[in-house]
Enzyme design. Structure first.
Site, short mmCIF file in Angstrom:
data_model
loop_
_atom_site.label_atom_id
_atom_site.label_comp_id
_atom_site.label_asym_id
_atom_site.label_seq_id
_atom_site.Cartn_x
_atom_site.Cartn_y
_atom_site.Cartn_z
CE LYS A 71 -3.92 1.85 2.73
NZ LYS A 71 -4.74 1.63 3.94
CB SER A 89 -8.11 3.44 2.93
OG SER A 89 -7.21 2.87 3.87
CB SER A 146 -8.11 0.45 5.78
OG SER A 146 -8.86 1.62 5.65
#
Ligand code: GLN
Length: 483
Positions: free
Chosen positions: A81, A156, A180
Site C-alpha cells: 500500500k 482504504s 481498511s
C-alpha cells in the site's frame, strides 16, 4: 477473487516452486508485471497500482544470480500500500501533497519482506492518507472491484485487495485503522488480517491515527495471509509501540481443529436491519463451525452502538495532529506566488489535501479545541475503554473467538456514497471496534450474493492471532468442502 486469480498458484506454492528450483526466481515476478500491464489496456482498467517497479523481474534475476535472493518468500511478487515507505518507488499516500516524494528510508515491514526474498512489484492505490472506505478518495484515480468494475473495491487498502483478487500478486500489505484491510478484503473476496495493535512495526507507515493504525496482510487464503504476517510481525526497536513478545507459529495454528472452541456471536452485530443475504451467509458459516466441533454461543457487546462516533472522534483528532506536518517546505508542490509564510502554508494545504482529508482535519481540530476537548475527545476515550471491556468480558467468560459480518453490505457502486460521508462512515460499523480495542481480526470470504463476495470476521483476544487463524482455517476448509 476472480476466476483468473483462482487459477494462479498460491503464495505458498510460488515460494515452494522457486525454492525447489522448479521455477526461475524471476518468473512469477515477470508474470505479475505482465498482468499489471495487461490491466492498463482493459477498458476500464481495475487500476490497483499507483507505482510499478518495471525492473523488478530483472532485479530479482540479478539478485538470484548473485545468491542474494533467499528466504521463505524467495521470488514471490508482493504489493505494498502506498502509505508505507519504500526506497525504489515513490510514497505518496494517494495525495497531491506528497506528489513526487521518495522516502530515504524503508518501512520495517517492507524490509522484512525483502529479507525473506519477496519482490515488491509496486505500490497500491488507497483513499488519500488511508481515509475512506472505497478508494474513491485517492487523488490520482479510483480503483475498481475486479469482481464487478462498476463497484468499489472497498477501502482504504482497495488497491492491495484488488491486486490480490485479480491475481496480479498472491499477497499484499495494507494498513487498517478502522477496517481498511478487512473491509476491502470482504468486498473483493480475499482474506485480510489486522493483527493485534503492537504486533507489527509501524516504522515507515505514514501515520493516520497512531493509536489505531496497524499494518495487515492480504492473501487468497488464510494460510497465505498468515504466512505474510509471520514474516512482517515481531519486535522492532524502531517502533516503541511494537511489542517485544514472540510471534506465535501461525502456520502451525492453521492446521488445528475447532474441537472445543467457543465461538461468540454478538447480538449487536446482527441487527434487524442487517441485509438478509449477509445474515444467511453468516448463519451458514456458524453452522459449519458447529459441525466442525465448535460451540456457538450468543453474547452481548453492549457499547457497540457508540463505536462509529467514538472512532470518528479519536481517528480525526489524531489525524489532525499527524497531518500538521505537511507544510510543503521539504516536498510536495510549492506555490511560487505565495507572499508570506502563512499564505504559503495556506496554499500548500488547501491545494494539496482532498476534501475528505480536510473534513477530517477540521473535525479533529474541533474535537480537540479548548472547551470541547472533554465533551468529545475525553468522552470518546472513556467509551473506547468500555468497548474494550465489552470484549474482555466476553473472552473472560470462556469465548475463544467472536464471529461477525465484516461489512453490513456487499461492495457498493462507484459514486453511490461518495457525496454522503455519514453513510460512508456508518459502513465501518463492524470493523472499527477491533481497532478501538486493539484486537486481532481477520476477514475471510463466506459466500457471495449475486456474484458479489461477502466476508465473515473473526476476532480474538489481544496477542491471540494463533486461535484466530485456527478458527478461520477451519471455517475456510468447511466452506470449501461445501463447494
Ligand atoms: N474507513 C475508515 C476511515 O475512513 C477506516 C480507514 C482505515 O482503516 N484506514 O477512517
Amino acid at each position: 477473487m476472480t476466476a483468473a486469480a483462482a487459477d494462479r498458484p498460491s503464495l505458498r506454492e510460488m515460494a515452494e516452486s522457486v525454492a525447489s528450483g522448479a521455477v526461475e526466481p524471476s518468473t512469477f515476478v515477470a508474470e505479475s508485471l505482465e498482468a499489471i500491464r495487461q490491466d492498463r489496456s482493459r477498458i476500464p482498467p481495475i487500476h490497483p497500482f499507483l507505482w510499478v517497479d518495471e525492473k523488478a523481474a530483472a532485479r530479482a534475476g540479478e539478485r538470484a544470480a548473485a545468491n542474494r535472493l533467499s528466504g521463505p518468500l524467495a521470488g514471490v511478487p508482493v504489493a505494498i500500500k502506498d502509505n508505507m515507505a519504500t526506497l525504489e518507488l515513490p510514497t505518496t499516500c494517494g495525495s497531491r501533497i506528497l506528489d513526487g516524494y521518495c522516502s530515504p528510508f524503508e518501512a520495517t515491514t517492507v524490509q522484512r519482506l525483502k529479507d525473506a526474498g519477496a519482490v515488491v512489484v509496486g505500490k497500491t492505490n488507497l483513499d488519500e492518507f488511508a481515509m475512506g472506505s472505497s478508494t474513491e478518495n485517492s487523488a490520482i484515480a479510483p480503483t475498481r472491484n475486479p469482481r464487478d468494475p462498476t463497484r468499489v473495491p472497498g477501502g482504504s487498502s482497495g488497491g492491495s485487495a484488488a491486486a490480490v483478487a485479480a491475481g496480479m500478486v498472491p499477497g499484499a500489505l495494507g494498513s487498517d485503522t478502522g477496517g481498511s484491510v478487512r473491509q476491502p478484503a470482504s468486498f473483493c473476496g480475499v482474506v485480510g488480517i489486522k493483527p493485534t495493535y503492537g504486533r507489527v512495526s509501524r516504522y515507515g507507515l505514514v501515520a493516520f491515527a497512531s493509536s489505531l493504525d496497524q499494518i495487515g496482510t492480504f492473501g487468497r487464503s488464510v494460510r497465505d495471509a498468515a504466512l505474510l504476517l509471520q514474516v512482517i510481525a515481531g519486535p522492532d526497536p524502531r517502533d516503541s509501540t511494537c511489542a517485544r513478545s514472540d510471534v506465535p507459529d501461525l502456520l502451525k495454528a492453521s492446521s488445528g481443529s475447532a474441537e472445543g472452541m467457543v465461538v461468540g456471536v454478538p447480538d449487536e452485530y446482527f441487527p434487524d436491519s442487517l441485509d438478509a443475504g449477509v445474515r444467511a451467509l453468516c448463519d451458514e458459516a456458524l453452522a459449519r463451525m458447529q459441525e466442525a466441533g465448535a460451540e456457538v454461543r450468543r453474547v452481548s457487546l453492549p457499547h457497540t452502538e457508540y463505536a462509529v462516533p467514538t472512532y470518528y472522534i479519536i481517528a480525526t483528532a489524531e489525524a489532525s495532529s499527524n497531518l500538521a506536518r505537511y507544510d510543503g517546505v521539504r516536498y510536495g508542490p510549492r506555490p511560487a506566488e505565495a507572499r508570506s509564510t502563512g499564505e504559503f502554508y495556506e496554499m500548500v494545504r488547501s491545494r494539496g489535501f482532498g476534501s475528505e482529508v480536510k473534513r477530517r482535519i477540521m473535525l479533529g481540530t474541533y474535537v480537540l479545541s479548548a472547551g470541547y476537548y472533554e465533551a468529545f475527545y475525553g468522552r470518546a476515550q472513556k467509551v473506547r475503554a468500555l468497548i474494550a471491556q465489552d470484549f474482555a468480558r466476553v473472552f473472560d467468560a470462556g469465548v475463544h473467538v467472536v464471529f461477525t459480518p465484516t461489512s453490513p453490505t456487499v461492495a457498493f457502486r462507484i459514486g453511490e456514497k461518495i457525496d454522503d460521508p455519514l453513510q460512508m462512515y456508518l459502513s465501518d460499523i463492524f470493523t472499527v471496534t477491533a481497532n478501538l480495542a486493539g484486537l486481532p481480526a481477520i476477514s475471510l470470504p463466506i459466500g457471495s450474493i449475486g456474484g458479489l463476495p461477502v466476508g465473515g470476521q473473526i476476532l480474538a483476544r489481544r496477542w491471540d492471532e494463533a486461535t484466530m487463524v485456527r478458527a478461520a482455517t477451519v471455517l475456510e476448509g468447511a466452506l470449501r468442502t461445501r463447494g
